[in-house]
Each structure stands twice: as C-alpha cells, then as structure tokens.
Design a protein around this motif. Structure first.
Motif, PDB file in Angstrom:
ATOM      1  N   GLU A 160     -41.524  22.326 -23.454  1.00 26.94           N
ATOM      2  CA  GLU A 160     -40.457  21.325 -23.329  1.00 26.94           C
ATOM      3  C   GLU A 160     -39.323  21.788 -22.419  1.00 26.94           C
ATOM      4  N   GLY A 161     -39.394  23.010 -21.913  1.00 27.09           N
ATOM      5  CA  GLY A 161     -38.358  23.519 -21.030  1.00 27.09           C
ATOM      6  C   GLY A 161     -37.256  24.287 -21.747  1.00 27.09           C
ATOM      7  N   ASN A 162     -37.391  24.487 -23.061  1.00 26.87           N
ATOM      8  CA  ASN A 162     -36.406  25.272 -23.806  1.00 26.87           C
ATOM      9  C   ASN A 162     -36.619  26.746 -23.518  1.00 26.87           C
ATOM     10  N   ILE A 163     -35.522  27.473 -23.359  1.00 25.90           N
ATOM     11  CA  ILE A 163     -35.599  28.921 -23.170  1.00 25.90           C
ATOM     12  C   ILE A 163     -35.276  29.565 -24.501  1.00 25.90           C
ATOM     13  N   TRP A 164     -36.158  30.470 -24.946  1.00 27.89           N
ATOM     14  CA  TRP A 164     -36.016  31.158 -26.224  1.00 27.89           C
ATOM     15  C   TRP A 164     -35.658  32.610 -25.997  1.00 27.89           C
ATOM     16  N   PHE A 165     -34.723  33.119 -26.832  1.00 25.16           N
ATOM     17  CA  PHE A 165     -34.261  34.493 -26.716  1.00 25.16           C
ATOM     18  C   PHE A 165     -34.475  35.247 -28.022  1.00 25.16           C
ATOM     19  N   THR A 166     -34.884  36.508 -27.918  1.00 26.24           N
ATOM     20  CA  THR A 166     -34.795  37.402 -29.059  1.00 26.24           C
ATOM     21  C   THR A 166     -33.320  37.789 -29.194  1.00 26.24           C
ATOM     22  N   VAL A 167     -32.976  38.482 -30.251  1.00 24.67           N
ATOM     23  CA  VAL A 167     -31.586  38.911 -30.444  1.00 24.67           C
ATOM     24  C   VAL A 167     -31.153  39.799 -29.286  1.00 24.67           C
ATOM     25  N   ARG A 168     -31.999  40.740 -28.877  1.00 21.49           N
ATOM     26  CA  ARG A 168     -31.665  41.645 -27.765  1.00 21.49           C
ATOM     27  C   ARG A 168     -31.474  40.850 -26.465  1.00 21.49           C
TER      28      ARG A 168
ATOM     29  N   GLU B 291     -22.898  42.540 -27.842  1.00 17.46           N
ATOM     30  CA  GLU B 291     -23.751  43.520 -28.504  1.00 17.46           C
ATOM     31  C   GLU B 291     -24.715  42.778 -29.439  1.00 17.46           C
ATOM     32  N   PRO B 292     -25.903  43.349 -29.676  1.00 18.13           N
ATOM     33  CA  PRO B 292     -26.826  42.701 -30.622  1.00 18.13           C
ATOM     34  C   PRO B 292     -26.186  42.460 -31.992  1.00 18.13           C
ATOM     35  N   GLN B 293     -25.310  43.365 -32.432  1.00 11.96           N
ATOM     36  CA  GLN B 293     -24.661  43.194 -33.726  1.00 11.96           C
ATOM     37  C   GLN B 293     -23.833  41.913 -33.770  1.00 11.96           C
ATOM     38  N   THR B 294     -23.275  41.507 -32.629  1.00  9.16           N
ATOM     39  CA  THR B 294     -22.514  40.259 -32.570  1.00  9.16           C
ATOM     40  C   THR B 294     -23.433  39.073 -32.817  1.00  9.16           C
ATOM     41  N   ILE B 295     -24.619  39.102 -32.238  1.00  7.44           N
ATOM     42  CA  ILE B 295     -25.581  38.008 -32.430  1.00  7.44           C
ATOM     43  C   ILE B 295     -25.980  37.941 -33.908  1.00  7.44           C
ATOM     44  N   TYR B 296     -26.236  39.105 -34.517  1.00  9.46           N
ATOM     45  CA  TYR B 296     -26.555  39.127 -35.941  1.00  9.46           C
ATOM     46  C   TYR B 296     -25.395  38.575 -36.773  1.00  9.46           C
ATOM     47  N   SER B 297     -24.166  38.893 -36.400  1.00 13.85           N
ATOM     48  CA  SER B 297     -23.015  38.403 -37.172  1.00 13.85           C
ATOM     49  C   SER B 297     -22.890  36.889 -37.039  1.00 13.85           C
ATOM     50  N   TRP B 298     -23.214  36.346 -35.873  1.00 18.14           N
ATOM     51  CA  TRP B 298     -23.215  34.883 -35.728  1.00 18.14           C
ATOM     52  C   TRP B 298     -24.215  34.264 -36.691  1.00 18.14           C
ATOM     53  N   ALA B 299     -25.370  34.886 -36.845  1.00 18.64           N
ATOM     54  CA  ALA B 299     -26.376  34.376 -37.780  1.00 18.64           C
ATOM     55  C   ALA B 299     -25.860  34.473 -39.221  1.00 18.64           C
ATOM     56  N   ARG B 300     -25.250  35.601 -39.586  1.00 17.08           N
ATOM     57  CA  ARG B 300     -24.711  35.778 -40.945  1.00 17.08           C
ATOM     58  C   ARG B 300     -23.624  34.754 -41.245  1.00 17.08           C
ATOM     59  N   ARG B 301     -22.829  34.425 -40.253  1.00 19.49           N
ATOM     60  CA  ARG B 301     -21.720  33.476 -40.448  1.00 19.49           C
ATOM     61  C   ARG B 301     -22.168  32.023 -40.380  1.00 19.49           C
ATOM     62  N   GLY B 302     -23.434  31.802 -40.097  1.00 21.07           N
ATOM     63  CA  GLY B 302     -23.960  30.441 -40.070  1.00 21.07           C
ATOM     64  C   GLY B 302     -23.857  29.751 -38.725  1.00 21.07           C
ATOM     65  N   HIS B 303     -23.467  30.470 -37.680  1.00 21.39           N
ATOM     66  CA  HIS B 303     -23.407  29.857 -36.345  1.00 21.39           C
ATOM     67  C   HIS B 303     -24.801  29.710 -35.744  1.00 21.39           C
ATOM     68  N   LEU B 304     -25.717  30.576 -36.139  1.00 21.01           N
ATOM     69  CA  LEU B 304     -27.118  30.505 -35.694  1.00 21.01           C
ATOM     70  C   LEU B 304     -27.979  30.223 -36.915  1.00 21.01           C
ATOM     71  N   THR B 305     -28.619  29.080 -36.916  1.00 20.67           N
ATOM     72  CA  THR B 305     -29.451  28.716 -38.058  1.00 20.67           C
ATOM     73  C   THR B 305     -30.856  28.363 -37.584  1.00 20.67           C
ATOM     74  N   ASN B 306     -31.767  28.334 -38.508  1.00 24.43           N
ATOM     75  CA  ASN B 306     -33.155  27.943 -38.267  1.00 24.43           C
ATOM     76  C   ASN B 306     -33.825  28.704 -37.121  1.00 24.43           C
ATOM     77  N   PRO B 307     -33.843  30.025 -37.193  1.00 22.05           N
ATOM     78  CA  PRO B 307     -34.522  30.754 -36.124  1.00 22.05           C
ATOM     79  C   PRO B 307     -36.037  30.568 -36.224  1.00 22.05           C
ATOM     80  N   SER B 308     -36.672  30.593 -35.097  1.00 20.85           N
ATOM     81  CA  SER B 308     -38.128  30.662 -35.070  1.00 20.85           C
ATOM     82  C   SER B 308     -38.480  32.136 -34.964  1.00 20.85           C
ATOM     83  N   THR B 309     -39.752  32.440 -34.968  1.00 14.76           N
ATOM     84  CA  THR B 309     -40.173  33.822 -34.785  1.00 14.76           C
ATOM     85  C   THR B 309     -41.185  33.889 -33.651  1.00 14.76           C
ATOM     86  N   ASP B 310     -41.167  35.016 -32.944  1.00  6.53           N
ATOM     87  CA  ASP B 310     -42.139  35.193 -31.866  1.00  6.53           C
ATOM     88  C   ASP B 310     -43.412  35.807 -32.425  1.00  6.53           C
TER      89      ASP B 310
END
Length: 107
Positions: A17-25, A34-53
């Motif tokens: 569909e043209g979506n670009i997917w990123f791992t945390v890194r 920093e990767p820890q910032t991305i993890y903190s966004w997930a903990r705070r609810g800014h990033l929800t419903n992750p898929s897995t590779d």
C-alpha cells in the motif's frame, strides 16, 4: 538538534500500500532520537498497535512515528507553558533567616 530536512532517507520497509514501516532502531535513526525515546513514546501511549516483522520486532508506520513525535512535542510545549506560568520552586522556598528562629520542642 538536526533540521528535519537534514534527515537521512527513510530506511524502513515499504509494503504493497506504500506504507513505510520502521523497527524501533530505524525509527530512532529516522527521527534523530535515541531508541529509548521511541520506547518511551510507546509506554506513554503515543505509539499504539505495533505490528511485528519476521524476526518478532515491533514495527510502526512512518505515519505512526510522525504522530508520536508530534504528540511528544505538543506535550513538551504544554509543560513549558505550565512551568512558565507557575513560580519556580526556589521562589517559593524561603531561607531560614526569612522564616525566623527554630523553636525548641518541649523535652
């Protein structure tokens, strides 16, 4: 902090569909955080419903990462506004000479 136009091209994976997917890194590299910032966004609810590779790592779309970064900036701006509107802690604490002598407790 790097300017948004100074970022390296996205290194994520593009789906049908043209979506670009990123791992945390990859998201950290793309945003300049920093990767820890991305993890903190997930903990705070800014990033929800992750898929897995295929390796079981969490992956997020470029749109999810952009929305989380925007929300984090808005939250930080709100904190700065509130902090600016309130007196600082050091203004609220008086020195011992301003308070007066300490009374001895009855023994």
């Amino acid at each position: 902090m790097p300017h948004p136009t100074d970022r390296t091209p996205a290194q994520g994976r593009e789906d049908a569909e043209g979506n670009i997917w990123f791992t945390v890194r990859e998201a950290a590299d793309f945003t300049g955080k920093e990767p820890q910032t991305i993890y903190s966004w997930a903990r705070r609810g800014h990033l929800t419903n992750p898929s897995t590779d295929e390796r079981g790592r969490r992956i997020y779309t470029q749109q999810q990462i952009a929305a989380a970064e925007r929300q984090a900036r808005l939250n930080a701006a709100g904190v700065q506004r509130v902090t600016a509107a309130c007196p600082t802690h050091s203004d609220a604490v008086r020195s011992p000479t301003e308070v007066g002598p300490v009374l001895a407790s009855p023994g």
